[in-house]
Design a protein around this motif. Structure first.
Motif, PDB file in Angstrom:
ATOM      1  N   ASP A  29       0.828  -1.208   0.000  1.00  0.00           N
ATOM      2  CA  ASP A  29       0.000   0.000   0.000  1.00  0.00           C
ATOM      3  C   ASP A  29       0.865   1.262   0.000  1.00  0.00           C
ATOM      4  OD1 ASP A  29      -2.644  -1.055  -0.083  1.00  0.00           O
ATOM      5  OD2 ASP A  29      -2.393  -1.692   1.994  1.00  0.00           O
ATOM      6  N   LYS A  30       2.021   1.229   0.649  1.00  0.00           N
ATOM      7  CA  LYS A  30       2.931   2.378   0.644  1.00  0.00           C
ATOM      8  C   LYS A  30       3.438   2.670  -0.762  1.00  0.00           C
ATOM      9  CE  LYS A  30       3.786   2.965   5.217  1.00  0.00           C
ATOM     10  NZ  LYS A  30       3.231   4.083   5.912  1.00  0.00           N
ATOM     11  N   PHE A  31       3.655   1.605  -1.543  1.00  0.00           N
ATOM     12  CA  PHE A  31       4.276   1.774  -2.851  1.00  0.00           C
ATOM     13  C   PHE A  31       3.274   2.120  -3.944  1.00  0.00           C
ATOM     14  CE2 PHE A  31       6.905  -1.339  -0.444  1.00  0.00           C
ATOM     15  CZ  PHE A  31       7.806  -0.387   0.005  1.00  0.00           C
ATOM     16  N   THR A  32       1.978   2.006  -3.646  1.00  0.00           N
ATOM     17  CA  THR A  32       0.994   2.464  -4.623  1.00  0.00           C
ATOM     18  C   THR A  32       1.040   3.982  -4.733  1.00  0.00           C
ATOM     19  OG1 THR A  32      -0.806   2.492  -2.997  1.00  0.00           O
ATOM     20  CG2 THR A  32      -0.554   0.484  -4.313  1.00  0.00           C
ATOM     21  N   SER A  33       1.367   4.668  -3.650  1.00  0.00           N
ATOM     22  CA  SER A  33       1.451   6.130  -3.703  1.00  0.00           C
ATOM     23  C   SER A  33       2.673   6.594  -4.494  1.00  0.00           C
ATOM     24  CB  SER A  33       1.479   6.723  -2.290  1.00  0.00           C
ATOM     25  OG  SER A  33       2.648   6.312  -1.612  1.00  0.00           O
ATOM     26  N   TRP A  34       3.653   5.734  -4.674  1.00  0.00           N
ATOM     27  CA  TRP A  34       4.827   6.048  -5.489  1.00  0.00           C
ATOM     28  C   TRP A  34       4.595   5.679  -6.948  1.00  0.00           C
ATOM     29  CZ3 TRP A  34       9.393   3.460  -2.461  1.00  0.00           C
ATOM     30  CH2 TRP A  34       9.639   4.159  -1.276  1.00  0.00           C
ATOM     31  N   SER A  35       3.462   5.096  -7.235  1.00  0.00           N
ATOM     32  CA  SER A  35       3.144   4.566  -8.564  1.00  0.00           C
ATOM     33  C   SER A  35       4.063   3.419  -8.965  1.00  0.00           C
ATOM     34  CB  SER A  35       3.168   5.670  -9.623  1.00  0.00           C
ATOM     35  OG  SER A  35       2.221   6.663  -9.311  1.00  0.00           O
ATOM     36  N   ALA A  36       4.634   2.738  -7.987  1.00  0.00           N
ATOM     37  CA  ALA A  36       5.465   1.571  -8.264  1.00  0.00           C
ATOM     38  C   ALA A  36       4.624   0.295  -8.270  1.00  0.00           C
ATOM     39  CB  ALA A  36       6.585   1.442  -7.242  1.00  0.00           C
ATOM     40  N   MET A  37       3.432   0.370  -7.676  1.00  0.00           N
ATOM     41  CA  MET A  37       2.514  -0.762  -7.629  1.00  0.00           C
ATOM     42  C   MET A  37       1.087  -0.239  -7.769  1.00  0.00           C
ATOM     43  SD  MET A  37       4.020  -3.035  -4.471  1.00  0.00           S
ATOM     44  CE  MET A  37       4.038  -4.695  -5.096  1.00  0.00           C
ATOM     45  N   ALA A  38       0.222  -1.105  -8.238  1.00  0.00           N
ATOM     46  CA  ALA A  38      -1.206  -0.785  -8.297  1.00  0.00           C
ATOM     47  C   ALA A  38      -1.963  -1.905  -7.600  1.00  0.00           C
ATOM     48  CB  ALA A  38      -1.677  -0.651  -9.744  1.00  0.00           C
ATOM     49  N   LYS A  39      -2.885  -1.520  -6.732  1.00  0.00           N
ATOM     50  CA  LYS A  39      -3.716  -2.484  -6.002  1.00  0.00           C
ATOM     51  C   LYS A  39      -4.917  -2.838  -6.876  1.00  0.00           C
ATOM     52  CE  LYS A  39      -5.837  -2.980  -1.431  1.00  0.00           C
ATOM     53  NZ  LYS A  39      -6.035  -2.253  -0.156  1.00  0.00           N
ATOM     54  N   TYR A  40      -5.139  -4.120  -7.085  1.00  0.00           N
ATOM     55  CA  TYR A  40      -6.231  -4.599  -7.927  1.00  0.00           C
ATOM     56  C   TYR A  40      -7.572  -4.140  -7.371  1.00  0.00           C
ATOM     57  CZ  TYR A  40      -9.207  -7.955 -10.421  1.00  0.00           C
ATOM     58  OH  TYR A  40     -10.181  -8.555 -11.184  1.00  0.00           O
ATOM     59  N   THR A  41      -8.365  -3.480  -8.209  1.00  0.00           N
ATOM     60  CA  THR A  41      -9.662  -2.944  -7.793  1.00  0.00           C
ATOM     61  C   THR A  41     -10.791  -3.948  -7.929  1.00  0.00           C
ATOM     62  OG1 THR A  41     -10.173  -2.135 -10.007  1.00  0.00           O
ATOM     63  CG2 THR A  41      -9.018  -0.606  -8.506  1.00  0.00           C
ATOM     64  N   GLY A  42     -10.564  -5.011  -8.694  1.00  0.00           N
ATOM     65  CA  GLY A  42     -11.635  -5.969  -8.974  1.00  0.00           C
ATOM     66  C   GLY A  42     -12.363  -5.662 -10.270  1.00  0.00           C
ATOM     67  N   THR A  43     -12.002  -4.565 -10.939  1.00  0.00           N
ATOM     68  CA  THR A  43     -12.647  -4.182 -12.200  1.00  0.00           C
ATOM     69  C   THR A  43     -11.805  -4.644 -13.383  1.00  0.00           C
ATOM     70  OG1 THR A  43     -13.673  -2.252 -11.203  1.00  0.00           O
ATOM     71  CG2 THR A  43     -13.446  -2.229 -13.595  1.00  0.00           C
ATOM     72  N   ILE A  44     -12.460  -5.323 -14.306  1.00  0.00           N
ATOM     73  CA  ILE A  44     -11.812  -5.710 -15.562  1.00  0.00           C
ATOM     74  C   ILE A  44     -12.667  -5.197 -16.707  1.00  0.00           C
ATOM     75  CG2 ILE A  44     -11.025  -7.598 -17.037  1.00  0.00           C
ATOM     76  CD1 ILE A  44     -10.572  -9.251 -14.539  1.00  0.00           C
ATOM     77  N   ARG A  45     -12.055  -4.465 -17.590  1.00  0.00           N
ATOM     78  CA  ARG A  45     -12.725  -3.935 -18.778  1.00  0.00           C
ATOM     79  C   ARG A  45     -12.247  -4.698 -20.005  1.00  0.00           C
ATOM     80  NH1 ARG A  45     -16.487  -0.667 -16.490  1.00  0.00           N
ATOM     81  NH2 ARG A  45     -15.569   0.924 -15.180  1.00  0.00           N
ATOM     82  N   GLU A  46     -13.144  -4.861 -20.951  1.00  0.00           N
ATOM     83  CA  GLU A  46     -12.751  -5.367 -22.262  1.00  0.00           C
ATOM     84  C   GLU A  46     -12.266  -4.173 -23.070  1.00  0.00           C
ATOM     85  OE1 GLU A  46     -12.739  -8.551 -23.364  1.00  0.00           O
ATOM     86  OE2 GLU A  46     -13.530  -9.302 -21.458  1.00  0.00           O
ATOM     87  N   LEU A  47     -11.431  -4.410 -24.058  1.00  0.00           N
ATOM     88  CA  LEU A  47     -10.922  -3.325 -24.886  1.00  0.00           C
ATOM     89  C   LEU A  47     -12.062  -2.566 -25.559  1.00  0.00           C
ATOM     90  CD1 LEU A  47      -8.390  -1.903 -25.880  1.00  0.00           C
ATOM     91  CD2 LEU A  47      -8.339  -3.504 -27.801  1.00  0.00           C
ATOM     92  N   SER A  48     -13.144  -3.241 -25.872  1.00  0.00           N
ATOM     93  CA  SER A  48     -14.283  -2.597 -26.532  1.00  0.00           C
ATOM     94  C   SER A  48     -14.927  -1.507 -25.674  1.00  0.00           C
ATOM     95  CB  SER A  48     -15.336  -3.638 -26.918  1.00  0.00           C
ATOM     96  OG  SER A  48     -15.801  -4.313 -25.763  1.00  0.00           O
TER      97      SER A  48
END
Length: 132
Positions: A65-84
């Motif tokens: 969680d500390k490294f998400t603020s550095w943009s070194a990691m992203a925490k999975y939100t549970g949302t998946i989009r199709e390219l469409s």
């Protein structure tokens, strides 16, 4: 590192090597966060989004969680989009959202809240490495 089904995480239905954060940093004086690598910590999934070396200080007090603020990691939100979904430049997204492009998945790593998708804005997305 263990290979498990990510089916317990909404929308991901492939095998992946999930790297348990505490085991990754155990007995290390520094550690490199790897773009595209999948990590787990306290029941959450994180994706490496940039090369970042963390030293012993951050290893002892840090967690993903500390490294998400550095943009070194992203925490999975549970949302998946199709390219469409990305029919225009201003489609709503959050850091940690995924986009499926063919068999590949990309995580939104940018601090903004709109995107036109990984094909049109590759610098704002990180391919994640899932073993199928």
């Amino acid at each position: 590192m263990k290979s498990v089904k990510l089916s317990t995480y909404p929308g991901i239905r492939v095998n992946s090597s999930i790297n348990e954060w505490n085991k990754e940093i155990e007995n290390k004086s520094n550690y490199d966060i790897v773009p595209g690598k999948v990590y787990s910590y306290n029941g959450n999934i994180y994706f490496g989004t940039q090369n970042k070396n963390i030293d012993n200080y951050w290893i002892t007090i840090g967690n993903p969680d500390k490294f998400t603020s550095w943009s070194a990691m992203a925490k999975y939100t549970g949302t998946i989009r199709e390219l469409s979904y990305f029919t225009s430049w201003d489609k709503a997204v959050s850091a940690g959202d995924l986009c499926k492009v063919g068999k590949d998945y990309y995580v939104f790593k940018d601090g903004g809240n709109t995107s036109s998708g990984p094909e049109k804005e590759p610098g704002r997305w990180q391919k994640i490495y899932l073993n199928e």
